[in-house]
Scaffold this motif. Structure first.
Motif, mmCIF file in Angstrom:
data_model
loop_
_atom_site.group_PDB
_atom_site.id
_atom_site.type_symbol
_atom_site.label_atom_id
_atom_site.label_comp_id
_atom_site.label_asym_id
_atom_site.label_seq_id
_atom_site.Cartn_x
_atom_site.Cartn_y
_atom_site.Cartn_z
ATOM 1 N N GLN A 66 0.808 -1.212 0.000
ATOM 2 C CA GLN A 66 0.000 0.000 0.000
ATOM 3 C C GLN A 66 0.847 1.271 0.000
ATOM 4 O O GLN A 66 0.320 2.373 0.055
ATOM 5 C CB GLN A 66 -0.945 -0.008 1.206
ATOM 6 N N GLY A 67 2.160 1.100 -0.066
ATOM 7 C CA GLY A 67 3.050 2.247 -0.145
ATOM 8 C C GLY A 67 3.320 2.947 1.171
ATOM 9 O O GLY A 67 3.835 4.064 1.190
ATOM 10 N N MET A 68 3.007 2.282 2.270
ATOM 11 C CA MET A 68 3.214 2.891 3.586
ATOM 12 C C MET A 68 4.618 2.665 4.115
ATOM 13 O O MET A 68 4.982 3.244 5.131
ATOM 14 C CB MET A 68 2.175 2.364 4.576
ATOM 15 N N LYS A 69 5.387 1.811 3.451
ATOM 16 C CA LYS A 69 6.776 1.577 3.859
ATOM 17 C C LYS A 69 7.585 1.133 2.654
ATOM 18 O O LYS A 69 7.036 0.644 1.665
ATOM 19 C CB LYS A 69 6.871 0.561 5.002
ATOM 20 N N ASP A 70 8.884 1.327 2.722
ATOM 21 C CA ASP A 70 9.783 0.919 1.650
ATOM 22 C C ASP A 70 10.088 -0.567 1.745
ATOM 23 O O ASP A 70 9.955 -1.175 2.804
ATOM 24 C CB ASP A 70 11.094 1.696 1.735
ATOM 25 N N ALA A 71 10.530 -1.130 0.631
ATOM 26 C CA ALA A 71 10.943 -2.539 0.604
ATOM 27 C C ALA A 71 12.185 -2.704 1.462
ATOM 28 O O ALA A 71 13.182 -2.025 1.255
ATOM 29 C CB ALA A 71 11.216 -2.977 -0.820
ATOM 30 N N GLU A 72 12.104 -3.609 2.432
ATOM 31 C CA GLU A 72 13.228 -3.859 3.327
ATOM 32 C C GLU A 72 13.692 -5.312 3.255
ATOM 33 O O GLU A 72 14.876 -5.586 3.197
ATOM 34 C CB GLU A 72 12.842 -3.501 4.761
ATOM 35 N N SER A 73 12.767 -6.230 3.251
ATOM 36 C CA SER A 73 13.119 -7.656 3.253
ATOM 37 C C SER A 73 13.399 -8.138 1.832
ATOM 38 O O SER A 73 13.044 -7.478 0.844
ATOM 39 C CB SER A 73 11.971 -8.475 3.849
ATOM 40 N N THR A 74 14.018 -9.304 1.726
ATOM 41 C CA THR A 74 14.284 -9.877 0.404
ATOM 42 C C THR A 74 12.979 -10.219 -0.312
ATOM 43 O O THR A 74 12.908 -10.134 -1.539
ATOM 44 C CB THR A 74 15.165 -11.141 0.503
ATOM 45 N N ILE A 75 11.955 -10.565 0.444
ATOM 46 C CA ILE A 75 10.652 -10.875 -0.154
ATOM 47 C C ILE A 75 10.042 -9.617 -0.754
ATOM 48 O O ILE A 75 9.562 -9.619 -1.885
ATOM 49 C CB ILE A 75 9.715 -11.525 0.891
ATOM 50 N N GLU A 76 10.062 -8.535 -0.003
ATOM 51 C CA GLU A 76 9.526 -7.266 -0.510
ATOM 52 C C GLU A 76 10.320 -6.776 -1.718
ATOM 53 O O GLU A 76 9.743 -6.305 -2.692
ATOM 54 C CB GLU A 76 9.549 -6.206 0.595
ATOM 55 N N LYS A 77 11.629 -6.915 -1.663
ATOM 56 C CA LYS A 77 12.471 -6.464 -2.770
ATOM 57 C C LYS A 77 12.245 -7.302 -4.029
ATOM 58 O O LYS A 77 12.238 -6.769 -5.148
ATOM 59 C CB LYS A 77 13.940 -6.477 -2.357
ATOM 60 N N ALA A 78 12.051 -8.592 -3.872
ATOM 61 C CA ALA A 78 11.776 -9.453 -5.027
ATOM 62 C C ALA A 78 10.439 -9.068 -5.656
ATOM 63 O O ALA A 78 10.313 -8.987 -6.882
ATOM 64 C CB ALA A 78 11.765 -10.920 -4.613
ATOM 65 N N TRP A 79 9.426 -8.814 -4.832
ATOM 66 C CA TRP A 79 8.110 -8.421 -5.352
ATOM 67 C C TRP A 79 8.190 -7.062 -6.034
ATOM 68 O O TRP A 79 7.603 -6.840 -7.095
ATOM 69 C CB TRP A 79 7.064 -8.416 -4.250
ATOM 70 N N GLN A 80 8.949 -6.158 -5.456
ATOM 71 C CA GLN A 80 9.118 -4.835 -6.046
ATOM 72 C C GLN A 80 9.809 -4.944 -7.412
ATOM 73 O O GLN A 80 9.408 -4.291 -8.373
ATOM 74 C CB GLN A 80 9.924 -3.939 -5.115
ATOM 75 N N LYS A 81 10.812 -5.772 -7.514
ATOM 76 C CA LYS A 81 11.515 -5.984 -8.777
ATOM 77 C C LYS A 81 10.560 -6.564 -9.820
ATOM 78 O O LYS A 81 10.569 -6.158 -10.985
ATOM 79 C CB LYS A 81 12.716 -6.913 -8.549
ATOM 80 N N TYR A 82 9.749 -7.515 -9.398
ATOM 81 C CA TYR A 82 8.743 -8.111 -10.284
ATOM 82 C C TYR A 82 7.773 -7.042 -10.792
ATOM 83 O O TYR A 82 7.523 -6.932 -11.991
ATOM 84 C CB TYR A 82 8.010 -9.222 -9.528
ATOM 85 N N GLN A 83 7.250 -6.236 -9.891
ATOM 86 C CA GLN A 83 6.304 -5.190 -10.267
ATOM 87 C C GLN A 83 6.951 -4.158 -11.193
ATOM 88 O O GLN A 83 6.328 -3.720 -12.161
ATOM 89 C CB GLN A 83 5.746 -4.504 -9.015
ATOM 90 N N ASN A 84 8.172 -3.759 -10.900
ATOM 91 C CA ASN A 84 8.878 -2.799 -11.739
ATOM 92 C C ASN A 84 9.074 -3.346 -13.146
ATOM 93 O O ASN A 84 8.922 -2.620 -14.126
ATOM 94 C CB ASN A 84 10.227 -2.420 -11.127
ATOM 95 N N HIS A 85 9.412 -4.624 -13.249
ATOM 96 C CA HIS A 85 9.632 -5.237 -14.559
ATOM 97 C C HIS A 85 8.331 -5.282 -15.365
ATOM 98 O O HIS A 85 8.329 -4.963 -16.559
ATOM 99 C CB HIS A 85 10.223 -6.639 -14.410
ATOM 100 N N ILE A 86 7.252 -5.649 -14.726
ATOM 101 C CA ILE A 86 5.955 -5.698 -15.402
ATOM 102 C C ILE A 86 5.553 -4.302 -15.864
ATOM 103 O O ILE A 86 5.060 -4.118 -16.972
ATOM 104 C CB ILE A 86 4.878 -6.295 -14.479
ATOM 105 N N HIS A 87 5.777 -3.314 -15.018
ATOM 106 C CA HIS A 87 5.415 -1.943 -15.359
ATOM 107 C C HIS A 87 6.211 -1.462 -16.571
ATOM 108 O O HIS A 87 5.665 -0.828 -17.466
ATOM 109 C CB HIS A 87 5.639 -1.022 -14.150
ATOM 110 N N LYS A 88 7.502 -1.781 -16.625
ATOM 111 C CA LYS A 88 8.330 -1.399 -17.774
ATOM 112 C C LYS A 88 7.824 -2.065 -19.044
ATOM 113 O O LYS A 88 7.793 -1.453 -20.105
ATOM 114 C CB LYS A 88 9.789 -1.783 -17.534
ATOM 115 N N GLN A 89 7.422 -3.339 -18.955
ATOM 116 C CA GLN A 89 6.898 -4.044 -20.122
ATOM 117 C C GLN A 89 5.605 -3.391 -20.593
ATOM 118 O O GLN A 89 5.380 -3.238 -21.785
ATOM 119 C CB GLN A 89 6.646 -5.514 -19.801
#
Length: 112
Positions: A66-89
């Motif tokens: 929900q954007g209330m905190k930054d990605a800190e854990s490896t799980i959050e960072k992996a999901w963020q990377k996934y979302q960023n890649h989809i958005h770029k596509q």
């Protein structure tokens, strides 16, 4: 954040964006691919609102989603990377199918 908090009987797949699987596209490390496969289903359910958080880790993930905190854990960072890649596509595909001039003008004469 504990990976066990996001495990499900269902693996997460995205055949639209990653038809060969997360590990074979060259975008994610093996660890990130494993996280997405194992935890992605629960995360996607939390993200869509189809599932409510069942523990503290899921509560933290929802705050991240929900954007209330930054990605800190490896799980959050992996999901963020996934979302960023989809958005770029999505942006790349949209650029292919829209006017590259940046504006659309209707003809007053009715001609096409």
């Amino acid at each position: 954040m504990n990976k066990d908090s996001f495990l499900s009987e269902r693996n997460f797949y995205d055949s639209q964006h990653f038809p060969n699987g997360f590990a074979r596209e060259g975008v994610f490390s093996l660890k990130e691919s494993e996280i997405l496969n194992d935890c992605g289903y629960v995360i996607s359910q939390l993200n869509s609102g189809a599932q409510r958080p069942e523990n503290e880790d899921q509560q933290e993930m929802l705050a991240f989603l929900q954007g209330m905190k930054d990605a800190e854990s490896t799980i959050e960072k992996a999901w963020q990377k996934y979302q960023n890649h989809i958005h770029k596509q999505y942006i790349a595909m949209r650029a292919l199918y829209t006017d590259t001039g940046g504006s659309y003008q209707e003809s007053d004469s009715g001609d096409f």
